[in-house]
Design a protein around this motif. Sequence first.
Motif, PDB file in Angstrom:
ATOM      1  N   THR A 117      44.012  19.735  23.891  1.00 58.08           N
ATOM      2  CA  THR A 117      42.973  18.887  24.471  1.00 58.08           C
ATOM      3  C   THR A 117      43.391  17.428  24.473  1.00 58.08           C
ATOM      4  OG1 THR A 117      41.248  20.417  23.741  1.00 58.08           O
ATOM      5  CG2 THR A 117      40.561  18.173  24.260  1.00 58.08           C
ATOM      6  N   SER A 118      43.995  16.975  23.375  1.00 55.83           N
ATOM      7  CA  SER A 118      44.460  15.596  23.278  1.00 55.83           C
ATOM      8  C   SER A 118      45.516  15.300  24.334  1.00 55.83           C
ATOM      9  CB  SER A 118      45.026  15.334  21.880  1.00 55.83           C
ATOM     10  OG  SER A 118      45.495  14.018  21.765  1.00 55.83           O
ATOM     11  N   GLU A 119      46.403  16.266  24.578  1.00 59.18           N
ATOM     12  CA  GLU A 119      47.450  16.102  25.585  1.00 59.18           C
ATOM     13  C   GLU A 119      46.850  15.975  26.979  1.00 59.18           C
ATOM     14  OE1 GLU A 119      51.349  15.911  27.216  1.00 59.18           O
ATOM     15  OE2 GLU A 119      50.565  15.625  25.186  1.00 59.18           O
ATOM     16  N   ILE A 120      45.863  16.809  27.279  1.00 63.67           N
ATOM     17  CA  ILE A 120      45.196  16.748  28.590  1.00 63.67           C
ATOM     18  C   ILE A 120      44.492  15.414  28.769  1.00 63.67           C
ATOM     19  CG2 ILE A 120      43.314  17.723  29.977  1.00 63.67           C
ATOM     20  CD1 ILE A 120      44.001  20.454  28.707  1.00 63.67           C
ATOM     21  N   LEU A 121      43.794  14.968  27.726  1.00 62.90           N
ATOM     22  CA  LEU A 121      43.040  13.718  27.797  1.00 62.90           C
ATOM     23  C   LEU A 121      43.964  12.523  27.964  1.00 62.90           C
ATOM     24  CD1 LEU A 121      40.173  12.559  27.629  1.00 62.90           C
ATOM     25  CD2 LEU A 121      40.486  12.335  25.162  1.00 62.90           C
ATOM     26  N   THR A 122      45.150  12.582  27.360  1.00 68.22           N
ATOM     27  CA  THR A 122      46.100  11.487  27.434  1.00 68.22           C
ATOM     28  C   THR A 122      46.781  11.404  28.793  1.00 68.22           C
ATOM     29  OG1 THR A 122      46.552  11.650  25.064  1.00 68.22           O
ATOM     30  CG2 THR A 122      48.171  10.469  26.389  1.00 68.22           C
ATOM     31  N   ARG A 123      47.040  12.560  29.384  1.00 68.21           N
ATOM     32  CA  ARG A 123      47.848  12.583  30.605  1.00 68.21           C
ATOM     33  C   ARG A 123      47.047  12.580  31.892  1.00 68.21           C
ATOM     34  NH1 ARG A 123      53.225  16.045  30.385  1.00 68.21           N
ATOM     35  NH2 ARG A 123      53.070  15.267  32.493  1.00 68.21           N
ATOM     36  N   TYR A 124      45.795  13.064  31.830  1.00 68.23           N
ATOM     37  CA  TYR A 124      45.047  13.230  33.075  1.00 68.23           C
ATOM     38  C   TYR A 124      43.661  12.583  33.002  1.00 68.23           C
ATOM     39  CZ  TYR A 124      48.627  16.814  33.583  1.00 68.23           C
ATOM     40  OH  TYR A 124      49.826  17.470  33.648  1.00 68.23           O
ATOM     41  N   SER A 125      43.142  12.319  34.171  1.00 68.53           N
ATOM     42  CA  SER A 125      41.774  11.813  34.262  1.00 68.53           C
ATOM     43  C   SER A 125      40.828  13.009  34.394  1.00 68.53           C
ATOM     44  CB  SER A 125      41.636  10.899  35.489  1.00 68.53           C
ATOM     45  OG  SER A 125      40.303  10.497  35.661  1.00 68.53           O
ATOM     46  N   VAL A 126      40.035  13.249  33.367  1.00 65.06           N
ATOM     47  CA  VAL A 126      39.155  14.419  33.333  1.00 65.06           C
ATOM     48  C   VAL A 126      37.765  14.011  32.847  1.00 65.06           C
ATOM     49  CG1 VAL A 126      41.030  16.047  32.917  1.00 65.06           C
ATOM     50  CG2 VAL A 126      39.908  14.961  30.984  1.00 65.06           C
ATOM     51  N   ASN A 127      36.818  14.908  33.045  1.00 69.86           N
ATOM     52  CA  ASN A 127      35.484  14.719  32.490  1.00 69.86           C
ATOM     53  C   ASN A 127      35.561  15.004  30.988  1.00 69.86           C
ATOM     54  OD1 ASN A 127      32.768  15.450  31.536  1.00 69.86           O
ATOM     55  ND2 ASN A 127      32.173  15.311  33.687  1.00 69.86           N
ATOM     56  N   LYS A 128      35.440  13.950  30.184  1.00 66.70           N
ATOM     57  CA  LYS A 128      35.644  14.089  28.736  1.00 66.70           C
ATOM     58  C   LYS A 128      34.662  15.077  28.110  1.00 66.70           C
ATOM     59  CE  LYS A 128      37.361   9.360  28.214  1.00 66.70           C
ATOM     60  NZ  LYS A 128      37.109   8.036  27.566  1.00 66.70           N
ATOM     61  N   ARG A 129      33.423  14.993  28.511  1.00 68.36           N
ATOM     62  CA  ARG A 129      32.417  15.859  27.900  1.00 68.36           C
ATOM     63  C   ARG A 129      32.696  17.334  28.192  1.00 68.36           C
ATOM     64  NH1 ARG A 129      25.813  15.277  28.477  1.00 68.36           N
ATOM     65  NH2 ARG A 129      25.261  17.160  27.289  1.00 68.36           N
ATOM     66  N   LEU A 130      33.001  17.639  29.450  1.00 73.99           N
ATOM     67  CA  LEU A 130      33.282  19.039  29.801  1.00 73.99           C
ATOM     68  C   LEU A 130      34.541  19.547  29.099  1.00 73.99           C
ATOM     69  CD1 LEU A 130      32.485  19.139  33.623  1.00 73.99           C
ATOM     70  CD2 LEU A 130      31.136  20.065  31.739  1.00 73.99           C
ATOM     71  N   LEU A 131      35.525  18.662  28.979  1.00 67.10           N
ATOM     72  CA  LEU A 131      36.759  19.052  28.288  1.00 67.10           C
ATOM     73  C   LEU A 131      36.488  19.370  26.825  1.00 67.10           C
ATOM     74  CD1 LEU A 131      39.858  19.343  28.200  1.00 67.10           C
ATOM     75  CD2 LEU A 131      39.977  16.890  27.711  1.00 67.10           C
ATOM     76  N   LEU A 132      35.713  18.516  26.157  1.00 61.97           N
ATOM     77  CA  LEU A 132      35.399  18.749  24.746  1.00 61.97           C
ATOM     78  C   LEU A 132      34.539  19.993  24.573  1.00 61.97           C
ATOM     79  CD1 LEU A 132      34.680  15.139  23.387  1.00 61.97           C
ATOM     80  CD2 LEU A 132      36.787  16.484  23.216  1.00 61.97           C
ATOM     81  N   GLU A 133      33.551  20.158  25.440  1.00 61.38           N
ATOM     82  CA  GLU A 133      32.695  21.343  25.341  1.00 61.38           C
ATOM     83  C   GLU A 133      33.511  22.629  25.484  1.00 61.38           C
ATOM     84  OE1 GLU A 133      29.657  20.915  28.256  1.00 61.38           O
ATOM     85  OE2 GLU A 133      28.434  19.561  27.049  1.00 61.38           O
TER      86      GLU A 133
END
Length: 214
Positions: free
Chosen positions: A193-209
Amino acid sequence: MQSVIFVSQNPQTIDEYITKLTTTWSISPFDIQKIQEETLGIEQVRNLQKNLYLAPYKGTYKLLCLYNADTLTSEAQNALLKVLEEPPVHTFFLLIAKTEEAFLPTVLSRCTVVKEKKEATPISDEEKAIISEDVAILLSQDIAPKLLLAEKKSDEKNNTTKWLEDLINVAHQELLTDDDPHKAQLLISLLKTSEILTRYSVNKRLLLENTFLS
């Protein structure tokens, strides 16, 4: 080729990233163009668009670096959308910014966001205790607390990336003294998850959920 937003406040790191790109793609120094304006509006964008379509002078590819891209006005960002989605085949388009927060969602969706990696900072015993409680929530079977945690940590007031780094560090330390397989699986999920958040622009809440509920 690719449109990239490089997020950094360190001139040395920016130069190193540019060197990495030019070395990887064998881009000649003659084919590197740097646009360094304090503020960027629609006129600057129109001018750089003309340069984008010029063929490389020496090699196969060229690199156009747009500094202070986080100062682009909304009008200027909208004017860039087509170029960002389909840049000329011979051109790398690099937008250099101090933060990604200033960009429109439509711009972020058309670029690869690369963030400068920073050294992990030590956390206090009090912070560690709080984060240990977060680890316990994620290891529990209760869905509601996990959803609340995702909502809270994805809020703009929180540094989600920093919290994830601290969460990973605490989970790893706990795993050294406790070989719980569930905790090991959680650590793997958090790292992804940390790698995805660092490299891409994503919806943080949906990613964490998605991470917390899986």
